[in-house]
Design an enzyme around this catalytic site. Structure first.
Site, PDB file in Angstrom:
ATOM      1  N   ILE A 179       0.840  -1.207   0.000  1.00 24.31           N
ATOM      2  CA  ILE A 179       0.000   0.000   0.000  1.00 24.31           C
ATOM      3  C   ILE A 179       0.870   1.250   0.000  1.00 24.31           C
ATOM      4  O   ILE A 179       0.585   2.207  -0.724  1.00 24.31           O
ATOM      5  CB  ILE A 179      -0.985  -0.005   1.184  1.00 24.31           C
ATOM      6  CG1 ILE A 179      -2.011  -1.121   0.998  1.00 24.31           C
ATOM      7  CG2 ILE A 179      -1.697   1.348   1.312  1.00 24.31           C
ATOM      8  CD1 ILE A 179      -2.943  -1.316   2.175  1.00 24.31           C
ATOM      9  N   CYS A 180       1.940   1.249   0.769  1.00 23.63           N
ATOM     10  CA  CYS A 180       2.826   2.420   0.818  1.00 23.63           C
ATOM     11  C   CYS A 180       3.445   2.685  -0.553  1.00 23.63           C
ATOM     12  O   CYS A 180       3.527   3.832  -1.001  1.00 23.63           O
ATOM     13  CB  CYS A 180       3.918   2.239   1.861  1.00 23.63           C
ATOM     14  SG  CYS A 180       3.269   2.116   3.543  1.00 23.63           S
ATOM     15  N   THR A 181       3.861   1.620  -1.230  1.00 27.66           N
ATOM     16  CA  THR A 181       4.436   1.787  -2.567  1.00 27.66           C
ATOM     17  C   THR A 181       3.395   2.348  -3.520  1.00 27.66           C
ATOM     18  O   THR A 181       3.685   3.300  -4.263  1.00 27.66           O
ATOM     19  CB  THR A 181       4.993   0.446  -3.091  1.00 27.66           C
ATOM     20  OG1 THR A 181       6.050   0.018  -2.213  1.00 27.66           O
ATOM     21  CG2 THR A 181       5.543   0.592  -4.499  1.00 27.66           C
ATOM     22  N   LEU A 189       2.764   6.159  -2.653  1.00 24.70           N
ATOM     23  CA  LEU A 189       3.838   7.072  -3.016  1.00 24.70           C
ATOM     24  C   LEU A 189       4.087   7.097  -4.520  1.00 24.70           C
ATOM     25  O   LEU A 189       4.450   8.139  -5.067  1.00 24.70           O
ATOM     26  CB  LEU A 189       5.120   6.781  -2.222  1.00 24.70           C
ATOM     27  CG  LEU A 189       5.198   7.609  -0.932  1.00 24.70           C
ATOM     28  CD1 LEU A 189       4.102   7.290   0.054  1.00 24.70           C
ATOM     29  CD2 LEU A 189       6.555   7.526  -0.296  1.00 24.70           C
TER      30      LEU A 189
END
Length: 162
Positions: free
Chosen positions: A55-57, A60
């Site tokens: 999710i972070c990838t 961002l």
């Protein structure tokens, strides 16, 4: 203006109208980035749990792919996690992020704590975002549930109001 919070999502300690907590954190080259030095321009501070996570990838990368929205609005983007500098540098190189990734590794999560988005139980930052105006005042913030990415449209609406 705060985005509406889903049930069960904590409210950050810092919200619209509050001064943003000042901080200095190292970027992927170990160079200190001091929020106070960025006065005079708006800054978006984006906290996220972990580099290289799914999710972070995706979050961002979505910011990277729409960076012109922030640049056009004159907003500098700072992405903050509790990962060490070396992990952030590898991630930045792998994904081609053209904005600052800052390490809140030590003292572990101190900046995330100051914004009220550190999870003591799991030891990482939550998905909190804070739009800070040129005078250092938070104008918009959002905190998303653990497994739910933030909405790009929410960022765009906040940018339109600053």
């Amino acid at each position: 203006m705060n985005a509406p919070e889903p049930a069960g999502v904590p409210v950050p300690a810092v919200g619209p109208g509050d001064p943003a907590p000042d901080f200095t954190l190292p970027d992927t080259h170990g160079t200190p980035v001091h929020l106070g030095d960025l006065r005079g321009q708006a800054t978006l501070v984006v906290f996220y749990p972990f580099a290289f996570s799914g999710i972070c990838t995706s979050e961002l990368c979505e910011l990277r792919d729409n960076i012109e929205d922030f640049e056009t609005a004159g907003v500098r983007l700072l992405a903050v996690s509790t990962d060490p500098v070396f992990a952030l540098k590898a991630w930045q190189e792998a994904e081609g992020f053209g904005f600052d990734l800052l390490s809140d590794f030590w003292p572990h999560g101190a900046v995330a704590r100051s914004f009220g988005v550190f999870d003591d139980e799991s030891g990482h930052a939550l998905r909190g975002s804070f739009l800070v105006d040129a005078d250092g005042i938070v104008r918009w913030s959002v905190l998303s549930p653990r497994a739910r990415p933030r909405d790009l449209e929410g960022y765009r609406q906040a940018l339109a109001e600053i």
